[in-house]
Design a protein around this motif. Sequence first.
Motif, PDB file in Angstrom:
ATOM      1  N   MET A 124      -4.350  12.401 -11.823  1.00  0.00           N
ATOM      2  CA  MET A 124      -3.063  13.083 -11.741  1.00  0.00           C
ATOM      3  C   MET A 124      -2.582  13.529 -13.116  1.00  0.00           C
ATOM      4  N   HIS A 175      -5.513   6.952   7.178  1.00  0.00           N
ATOM      5  CA  HIS A 175      -6.259   6.072   6.267  1.00  0.00           C
ATOM      6  C   HIS A 175      -5.513   4.751   6.063  1.00  0.00           C
ATOM      7  N   SER A 199      -3.535  10.876   5.470  1.00  0.00           N
ATOM      8  CA  SER A 199      -3.257   9.729   4.614  1.00  0.00           C
ATOM      9  C   SER A 199      -2.712   8.562   5.422  1.00  0.00           C
ATOM     10  N   ASN A 242      -1.421  15.332  -3.414  1.00  0.00           N
ATOM     11  CA  ASN A 242       0.024  15.152  -3.343  1.00  0.00           C
ATOM     12  C   ASN A 242       0.742  16.061  -4.335  1.00  0.00           C
ATOM     13  N   ARG A 264       7.166  10.121 -10.652  1.00  0.00           N
ATOM     14  CA  ARG A 264       5.937   9.417 -10.258  1.00  0.00           C
ATOM     15  C   ARG A 264       4.691  10.246 -10.489  1.00  0.00           C
ATOM     16  N   PRO A 280     -11.021   5.539   2.933  1.00  0.00           N
ATOM     17  CA  PRO A 280     -12.365   5.011   3.178  1.00  0.00           C
ATOM     18  C   PRO A 280     -13.313   5.230   1.998  1.00  0.00           C
ATOM     19  N   MET A 316       1.050   4.257  -2.710  1.00  0.00           N
ATOM     20  CA  MET A 316       0.894   5.668  -2.338  1.00  0.00           C
ATOM     21  C   MET A 316       2.024   6.496  -2.924  1.00  0.00           C
ATOM     22  N   LYS A 317       3.246   5.959  -2.824  1.00  0.00           N
ATOM     23  CA  LYS A 317       4.398   6.692  -3.361  1.00  0.00           C
ATOM     24  C   LYS A 317       4.251   6.903  -4.860  1.00  0.00           C
ATOM     25  N   PHE A 333       3.081  10.446  -3.118  1.00  0.00           N
ATOM     26  CA  PHE A 333       3.038  10.670  -1.667  1.00  0.00           C
ATOM     27  C   PHE A 333       4.441  10.838  -1.101  1.00  0.00           C
ATOM     28  N   ARG A 334       4.613  11.824  -0.253  1.00  0.00           N
ATOM     29  CA  ARG A 334       5.865  12.003   0.482  1.00  0.00           C
ATOM     30  C   ARG A 334       5.553  12.325   1.924  1.00  0.00           C
ATOM     31  N   ARG A 392       1.719   7.553  -6.394  1.00  0.00           N
ATOM     32  CA  ARG A 392       0.833   8.669  -6.668  1.00  0.00           C
ATOM     33  C   ARG A 392       1.378   9.944  -6.029  1.00  0.00           C
ATOM     34  N   PHE A 420      -6.471  11.842  -3.534  1.00  0.00           N
ATOM     35  CA  PHE A 420      -5.179  11.665  -2.855  1.00  0.00           C
ATOM     36  C   PHE A 420      -4.012  12.111  -3.736  1.00  0.00           C
ATOM     37  N   MET A 456      -7.052   1.274   7.009  1.00  0.00           N
ATOM     38  CA  MET A 456      -7.306   0.262   5.982  1.00  0.00           C
ATOM     39  C   MET A 456      -6.585  -1.041   6.312  1.00  0.00           C
ATOM     40  N   ASP A 460      -4.455  -2.903  -3.275  1.00  0.00           N
ATOM     41  CA  ASP A 460      -3.228  -2.258  -2.808  1.00  0.00           C
ATOM     42  C   ASP A 460      -3.311  -0.754  -2.996  1.00  0.00           C
ATOM     43  N   HIS A 489      -2.625  16.799   5.253  1.00  0.00           N
ATOM     44  CA  HIS A 489      -2.858  15.783   4.216  1.00  0.00           C
ATOM     45  C   HIS A 489      -2.048  14.514   4.485  1.00  0.00           C
ATOM     46  N   PHE A 502      -6.790   2.855  -0.551  1.00  0.00           N
ATOM     47  CA  PHE A 502      -6.569   2.717   0.887  1.00  0.00           C
ATOM     48  C   PHE A 502      -7.387   3.718   1.690  1.00  0.00           C
ATOM     49  N   MET A 513       0.831  -1.201   0.000  1.00  0.00           N
ATOM     50  CA  MET A 513       0.000   0.000   0.000  1.00  0.00           C
ATOM     51  C   MET A 513       0.869   1.255   0.000  1.00  0.00           C
TER      52      MET A 513
END
Lengths: 253, 218
Positions: B157, A182, A179, B109, B80, B97, A163-164, A168-169, A166, B105, A186, B92, A175, B95, A159
């Motif tokens: 994105m 969540h 995250s 980001n 990314r 709800p 996230m990374k 995510f840092r 998309r 999300f 989850m 995966d 935020h 994540f 997971m």
Amino acid sequence: MSFSLSETSFDPRTLILLSLCFAILVISFSSLQFLFCLFAFSVCLAALFKVPFVSTMKKMLLIDGFMVLALLSLPFTFASGSFILFLGFPFYWDGLWLAIAILLKANSIFLCFTALMGRMGLAEFAHALAHLNVPSSFVQILLFMVRYIDVLKLELQRMLRAMKCRGFRYSTSWHCWKSIGHLIGMLFVRSIERAEQILIAMKCRGFTGTFPLLHHFHYSMKDTALVSTFIAFLIVFLSIGFLLDGSFLKGGI
Amino acid sequence: MVDAYFTLRSISFRRSKQSPLFQGLNFEVLPNDQIGVIGGNGAGKTSLFHLMMGLLLPQAGDVFAFGQVCRNEKDFVPVRSQVGYLFQNSDDQLFCPTVEEDVSFGPLNLGMSHKEAREITSKTLNELGLSGFEKRITHHLSGGEKKLVALASILAMNPKVLLLDEPTNNLDDEAYKRLTDILKSLNISKVIISHDREFLSDLTEKTYRLEAGQLHLE
């Protein structure tokens, strides 16, 4: 033929019960001279069972480091008995002795557990508990933990990876915290769902609430020998404690 | 000459203590490329995507993404945000709800405001025929819906390239057709891992076979 304690396989039940008895013995003593002797005993035990020195020291330092932070305040807050002034603060000797006693107790028990049970696998430990009539729900929780902790770890990693991807840092933003919340939430949901699936799969194979135990342990002469030697040496070390004059440790204060 | 989106040059990669997965692998993704990748189980198809996204780092060789050489985690962060990676298992990916939170999300980001993220979320969901899904619980979606929401979450994105890892796995006929139609309508470069020849010939222009650590054009 040479005899080595570290390679002899004892009944895990014996090892668990011996460790438990030792722990109870250690916490029931409060005077320093006995605690020193019990600590020496556990050091000898660790040496006899050939506990790996470096990794055990690392673990001990980890535990001690954590405790020392808490114990450092003890001499300053004990507030009874004689004291000296240290940088203007009262430093109570009795608090210091108590801190040392706590350290000795923790390390003695840790060394004894590592020596006796360090080589025991978690699954073997759980089986032994079952044979010692520990309630089966505890044993089952332990067994499932052994089996599924890695599965959950992998799930978390997958997971996080997604996230990374998309963007995510880690940062200190609302935020980011949300995250992570969540993510953990989850993980709980998935765990419960997976647990339900496993239960269904188990029921399909005839599970009714009790685990059939495959391993059966055998109490043998080796175990009797271990227990009697253990007790004999414990008595020797405790007698040394009796012979020592308690006041010498405290330097006549 | 157009700049390649991705250039993988003589990549060697092995997982610790295992035999090498890739040896001298070369791969290029140009703008508007529609590429299929096939290969047996364990041939390293997913690992190829992981190398392109910087989730794995090669022991030798260079990964160029959008003209920049990428060597560490930091180099891959901007990559990314321009690549949409659809995971094999949608669970995966989802994540949060609710569907809305999950789709927004990625945009959040990227530094968008909540308002912008909300707008782009409903726009993307609309485009995929998922309007009204905003407040649905991701966990309770069907397999096909999960796949579409996961796709929405990466399309939100606005990626330049899509990496799709076995997108049609476990989809029923209707979801399969819906996904194929959506993917056909998207004017974005795609690299698709699949075992489904029909699906690949429908969507891609060339197909590589991943075998013995190298990619061979079929």
